[in-house]
Each structure stands twice: as structure tokens, then as C-alpha cells.
Design a protein around this motif. Structure first.
Motif, PDB file in Angstrom:
ATOM      1  N   LYS A 155       0.832  -1.204   0.000  1.00  0.00           N
ATOM      2  CA  LYS A 155       0.000   0.000   0.000  1.00  0.00           C
ATOM      3  C   LYS A 155       0.867   1.255   0.000  1.00  0.00           C
ATOM      4  O   LYS A 155       0.626   2.198  -0.765  1.00  0.00           O
ATOM      5  CB  LYS A 155      -0.889  -0.007   1.243  1.00  0.00           C
ATOM      6  CG  LYS A 155      -1.826   1.198   1.368  1.00  0.00           C
ATOM      7  CD  LYS A 155      -2.882   1.216   0.288  1.00  0.00           C
ATOM      8  CE  LYS A 155      -4.014   2.193   0.574  1.00  0.00           C
ATOM      9  NZ  LYS A 155      -3.568   3.602   0.714  1.00  0.00           N
ATOM     10  N   ASN A 156       1.896   1.263   0.825  1.00  0.00           N
ATOM     11  CA  ASN A 156       2.783   2.419   0.925  1.00  0.00           C
ATOM     12  C   ASN A 156       3.537   2.647  -0.384  1.00  0.00           C
ATOM     13  O   ASN A 156       3.650   3.783  -0.870  1.00  0.00           O
ATOM     14  CB  ASN A 156       3.765   2.227   2.077  1.00  0.00           C
ATOM     15  CG  ASN A 156       4.614   3.444   2.334  1.00  0.00           C
ATOM     16  OD1 ASN A 156       4.107   4.549   2.495  1.00  0.00           O
ATOM     17  ND2 ASN A 156       5.926   3.254   2.362  1.00  0.00           N
ATOM     18  N   ALA A 157       4.040   1.553  -0.982  1.00  0.00           N
ATOM     19  CA  ALA A 157       4.786   1.664  -2.242  1.00  0.00           C
ATOM     20  C   ALA A 157       3.879   2.111  -3.380  1.00  0.00           C
ATOM     21  O   ALA A 157       4.301   2.862  -4.269  1.00  0.00           O
ATOM     22  CB  ALA A 157       5.446   0.328  -2.572  1.00  0.00           C
ATOM     23  N   VAL A 163       5.965   1.076  -7.322  1.00  0.00           N
ATOM     24  CA  VAL A 163       5.842  -0.284  -7.843  1.00  0.00           C
ATOM     25  C   VAL A 163       4.684  -0.389  -8.821  1.00  0.00           C
ATOM     26  O   VAL A 163       3.786   0.453  -8.831  1.00  0.00           O
ATOM     27  CB  VAL A 163       5.615  -1.308  -6.703  1.00  0.00           C
ATOM     28  CG1 VAL A 163       6.796  -1.363  -5.771  1.00  0.00           C
ATOM     29  CG2 VAL A 163       4.326  -0.999  -5.950  1.00  0.00           C
ATOM     30  N   LYS A 164       4.738  -1.452  -9.629  1.00  0.00           N
ATOM     31  CA  LYS A 164       3.607  -1.830 -10.471  1.00  0.00           C
ATOM     32  C   LYS A 164       3.038  -3.126  -9.892  1.00  0.00           C
ATOM     33  O   LYS A 164       3.782  -4.081  -9.678  1.00  0.00           O
ATOM     34  CB  LYS A 164       4.050  -2.052 -11.913  1.00  0.00           C
ATOM     35  CG  LYS A 164       4.567  -0.799 -12.611  1.00  0.00           C
ATOM     36  CD  LYS A 164       5.011  -1.110 -14.042  1.00  0.00           C
ATOM     37  CE  LYS A 164       5.528   0.155 -14.746  1.00  0.00           C
ATOM     38  NZ  LYS A 164       5.998  -0.145 -16.124  1.00  0.00           N
ATOM     39  N   VAL A 165       1.751  -3.140  -9.633  1.00  0.00           N
ATOM     40  CA  VAL A 165       1.101  -4.294  -9.008  1.00  0.00           C
ATOM     41  C   VAL A 165       0.223  -5.008 -10.026  1.00  0.00           C
ATOM     42  O   VAL A 165      -0.533  -4.365 -10.768  1.00  0.00           O
ATOM     43  CB  VAL A 165       0.250  -3.855  -7.796  1.00  0.00           C
ATOM     44  CG1 VAL A 165      -0.434  -5.058  -7.150  1.00  0.00           C
ATOM     45  CG2 VAL A 165       1.114  -3.124  -6.776  1.00  0.00           C
ATOM     46  N   PHE A 166       0.314  -6.337 -10.062  1.00  0.00           N
ATOM     47  CA  PHE A 166      -0.477  -7.143 -10.987  1.00  0.00           C
ATOM     48  C   PHE A 166      -1.156  -8.290 -10.254  1.00  0.00           C
ATOM     49  O   PHE A 166      -0.548  -8.929  -9.389  1.00  0.00           O
ATOM     50  CB  PHE A 166       0.400  -7.729 -12.101  1.00  0.00           C
ATOM     51  CG  PHE A 166       1.020  -6.702 -13.005  1.00  0.00           C
ATOM     52  CD1 PHE A 166       0.376  -6.298 -14.169  1.00  0.00           C
ATOM     53  CD2 PHE A 166       2.249  -6.138 -12.697  1.00  0.00           C
ATOM     54  CE1 PHE A 166       0.939  -5.351 -15.009  1.00  0.00           C
ATOM     55  CE2 PHE A 166       2.833  -5.190 -13.525  1.00  0.00           C
ATOM     56  CZ  PHE A 166       2.172  -4.794 -14.684  1.00  0.00           C
ATOM     57  N   GLU A 167      -2.399  -8.552 -10.619  1.00  0.00           N
ATOM     58  CA  GLU A 167      -3.118  -9.740 -10.141  1.00  0.00           C
ATOM     59  C   GLU A 167      -2.858 -10.858 -11.136  1.00  0.00           C
ATOM     60  O   GLU A 167      -2.931 -10.655 -12.347  1.00  0.00           O
ATOM     61  CB  GLU A 167      -4.615  -9.435 -10.053  1.00  0.00           C
ATOM     62  CG  GLU A 167      -5.451 -10.569  -9.460  1.00  0.00           C
ATOM     63  CD  GLU A 167      -6.017 -11.534 -10.499  1.00  0.00           C
ATOM     64  OE1 GLU A 167      -6.695 -12.491 -10.099  1.00  0.00           O
ATOM     65  OE2 GLU A 167      -5.774 -11.327 -11.707  1.00  0.00           O
TER      66      GLU A 167
END
Length: 431
Positions: A155-157, A163-167
Motif C-alpha cells: 500500500k505504501n509503495a 511499484v507496479k502491481v499485478f493480479e
């Protein structure tokens, strides 16, 4: 009045356990009759500082029993049995003195009550925040704990756009009902068919994997966080991205449930990725991370001198009672490989996870390996049916500090398809 006060103190000690000091722990830390139990979030045990302490990780020699494992949503009948087995494996029993330590009195009391229901009575409390000298105790962390991240870090990043977040899950958006119903805000969906196309679901070509990364907007210089409802898919892709050479690949420990348990919101609908033109390399940078069939045969030829091929499948798959997959006909095992356990079926990995789908503690994994004849100091190549379970275990070994382990990505699927490859069926060593 004094008698009443003394009585209250005695009753409180019997019912809830009594406090223990730092010096008393130092006296008992190597005594096998005393068991230290870390009750905090599993990520804190691994090495993350989520409680603003002066030191990180866990007290050296301590085992873990996180308060989150008593979350009602995880306590079905199967997980209740697993928890009871884990108590035995951790040496937590009625004959031992148990020191519960952490930062929350409420969490420690909850665990104490659970232990007492299971016949464990000799319980002591140690609150790290109430003992200013706790840093006199020896603490240790996993060497690479930072690649397995807590939800708060993600959450902080994300808030800082670092960051790039992927499901990650199987199926197109049409089939990915869990993703559409609720995912981490801003996270695009990745269909695992992109990295292992049907109908054989073996790893895609190097060229196509790099094209896939570009289509998803992933370059070798990115910081990536992967997660999913089924955590196994995240680790499958994590190893492939590391193989391609992405510099910073992390996995959310516990997946989507961990995000929800932390109280963070999800969003519905679909997020589209933004493609890029250049991944940054025309070929994989870490070629040694994923082995092909011929390279695995060289591992077997080493005959366990410095390398071991480790079978991460269920016992029934290992001895040839079942293939584990509807699309695999041939049953058995690769001769010369060593069984590393996994779970009860091809889609589970109970032997390597806690009941909230976080990583099991490293001491227990290493102990399990040694009992199975697997030396964690050697180079380990993991395989399973088609790479998912083995990739997760490989990632865990990296968290623990291993640098030279690898994945036989196509595993039993490829080995059994080649009819010239030998196989074994049946129990081993009379077991």
C-alpha cells in the motif's frame, strides 16, 4: 484487602499466564524445555519491522504462531487439523513451558486461550514494547525477506508510485470472476495462459515471454509486486519474471486475503495495462534459473553430489497412484529425484504454507527437507506437474537465502510426455 489482591494476582497468573523478563528469557533461551513463540504477523517473524521496534525479525530459536491463524475465516475443519499438527511439530505441548511474545496483549491472550483448549497450560507472556531492554535478546531475519512483502508495504509503495502491481490467475477476464469482483486498486489482470499456453501449459518461448512482458508494460528495470486469490499463480509468474531479468520482483505474502485482512479496500471492474516498446533485453538475463529437460538430466547425472532434483508433488503423484492432472496420463516419478512433499493434491501446498497462505517458517521447511534427505546447502532444482508448486517453493528458498536453486519448469508434464524417459512407480524404501 492484601489477601484479596494476592488472590487476584494468583488467579490472573493461572488464567492468563504470567509475565517473564528479558533476563529470564536469556537464561532459558537454549533450554529445550522452554519454547519461544512469536505471536505477531508472519511478516514480522520473517524480518519486516511493522511495529516500530529497534530490531527486526524474530528472537533466535523462536518458532511462530501468528494471531492471524485464529481468524475465523481460516479455521475450517481441515485447517484446525493442520494447526494441531503444527503444534506438535513446533514442540508446543503440555510438557513444555511456552513463552508467548509479541506486541499485543490481546493477541497473546487469544493464542494462550487456544493453547489451553489444547491442553497446554504452562504459558508465560513477554511484551516487546513493555520491556525496553528487549534488544538484549538475539534477533534474526531471513536473508531475503524483503522479496516477500506485507500488504502495508504494498500500500505504501503504491501510494508513492514506486511499484507496479499485478493480479495473477488462470483465465481470461471473462473467466476471472474473482478479479472482476474485487482486486487491488489499479492492478491489471494477468492470465497465466500468456506464460504457459494451452493445451499443454508448458512454459512459453523466450521470445514470447519478452513480448508478454512488453504487452503488460513490464521492463527489466521495474519494481513489480504480484498477488492473487490463488497465491501459487503469483509465484509461477515471479520466477519467470526473475528469469527474464526483471530487477525487482516481489510477491504479496498471503495474496488477496492478506490485503483484505489488513483492512484495505478493493475495486471492481477491469484495469488495462499500458504496453511498452522495449523490455530492455532481447533474451532472458537469468537463464540458469529455469532448466530444460537436458539440463535436468545433467542434474540427475550429478547423483546428488552437489545438485538434487526435488519433486514437489503429492505422495499419490510421487508413487504413481495418480497423475494429478486430467490432461496427464502417465504416472510415476523421475528416477533419481527426491520427494520434497507438497500437499494432499496437485492444487495445494500445505506442507510449505501456514493456514492463511503465508510462507511457513524456514526452520520447519529446512527440518522437513533434512528428514527427506534434501540438503538445503546443495543446489536444488524443483519440479512438479507443470511448474506452479515448484515455483512457489523455489521462491521460498530464495527468501530463506538460497542463490543457486532453479526450476524445472515443464516438470512431470514434459518428462512423462517423452516416452523415452524412464519413470518409476511404487513406494520407496518400503514407505
Amino acid at each position: 484487602m492484601k489477601k484479596v489482591l494476592v488472590l487476584i494476582i494468583i488467579l490472573s497468573s493461572i488464567l492468563f499466564g504470567k509475565n517473564i523478563t528479558t533476563n529470564e528469557i536469556l537464561e532459558k533461551i537454549n533450554n529445550p524445555n522452554w519454547i519461544l513463540v512469536d505471536t505477531r504477523d508472519t511478516n514480522e517473524y520473517n524480518g519486516w519491522n511493522l511495529s516500530n521496534l529497534k530490531t527486526t525479525g524474530h528472537i533466535k530459536g523462536a518458532t511462530d504462531f501468528s494471531y492471524n491463524w485464529l481468524n475465523k475465516k481460516y479455521l475450517d475443519n481441515k485447517n484446525e487439523e493442520i494447526l494441531k499438527e503444527r503444534l506438535l511439530e513446533k514442540g508446543i505441548n503440555s510438557e513444555k513451558n511456552i513463552i508467548l511474545y509479541g506486541v499485543s496483549e490481546t493477541n497473546m491472550e487469544q493464542i494462550s486461550n487456544y493453547f489451553k483448549k489444547n491442553g497446554i497450560q504452562n504459558i508465560y507472556f513477554y511484551n516487546l514494547k513493555n520491556n525496553e531492554d528487549y534488544n538484549k535478546l538475539p534477533f534474526e531475519s531471513y536473508k531475503n525477506y524483503e522479496i516477500l512483502v506485507p500488504a502495508s508495504w504494498v500500500k505504501n509503495a503504491m501510494d508513492k508510485k514506486e511499484v507496479k502491481v499485478f493480479e495473477v490467475s488462470w483465465g481470461s477476464l471473462k473467466d476471472a470472476a474473482v478479479y472482476v469482483a474485487g482486486h487491488i486498486p489499479g492492478a491489471p489482470h494477468i492470465n497465466t495462459d500468456s506464460i504457459e499456453p494451452p493445451p499443454k501449459w508448458m512454459i512459453n518461448t523466450d521470445e514470447n515471454l519478452i513480448k508478454f512482458a512488453e504487452e503488460m508494460g513490464i521492463s527489466k528495470n521495474d519494481s513489480i509486486v504480484l498477488y492473487g486469490d490463488n497465491v501459487m499463480a503469483s509465484y509461477r509468474l515471479a520466477i519467470i519474471l526473475k528469469y527474464l531479468g526483471v530487477k525487482d520482483v516481489r510477491v504479496l505474502n498471503g495474496g488477496l486475503d492478506a490485503w483484505k485482512d489488513a483492512g484495505y479496500e478493493t475495486e471492481m471492474g477491469i484495469v488495462k495495462s499500458t504496453p511498452i516498446k522495449d523490455f530492455g533485453s532481447k533474451k532472458p538475463i537469468n537463464k540458469k534459473l529455469i532448466l530444460n529437460e537436458q539440463e535436468v538430466k545433467k542434474v540427475l547425472k550429478d547423483n546428488k553430489n552437489s545438485q538434487i532434483l526435488v519433486d514437489i508433488r503429492s505422495y499419490k503423484e510421487r508413487i504413481g497412484e495418480e497423475s494429478g492432472y486430467s490432461y496427464m496420463d502417465r504416472k510415476g516419478r523421475i528416477p533419481g529425484s527426491v520427494w520434497g512433499k507438497a500437499g494432499t493434491k496437485s492444487t495445494t501446498l500445505e506442507d510449505y504454507r501456514n493456514i492463511d497462505n503465508t510462507m511457513r517458517n524456514a526452520n520447519e521447511i529446512n527440518s522437513m527437507w533434512l528428514e527427506l534427505g534434501i540438503d538445503p546447502n546443495k543446489e536444488l532444482t524443483f519440479f512438479c506437474g507443470s511448474g506452479w508448486r515448484a515455483a512457489e517453493v523455489l521462491f521460498y528458498s530464495e527468501v530463506m537465502g538460497a542463490n543457486n536453486n532453479s526450476l524445472y519448469s515443464n516438470g512431470w508434464m514434459e518428462w512423462s510426455e517423452n516416452k523415452s524417459n524412464p519413470i518409476e512407480i511404487g513406494k520407496e524404501n518400503g514407505k
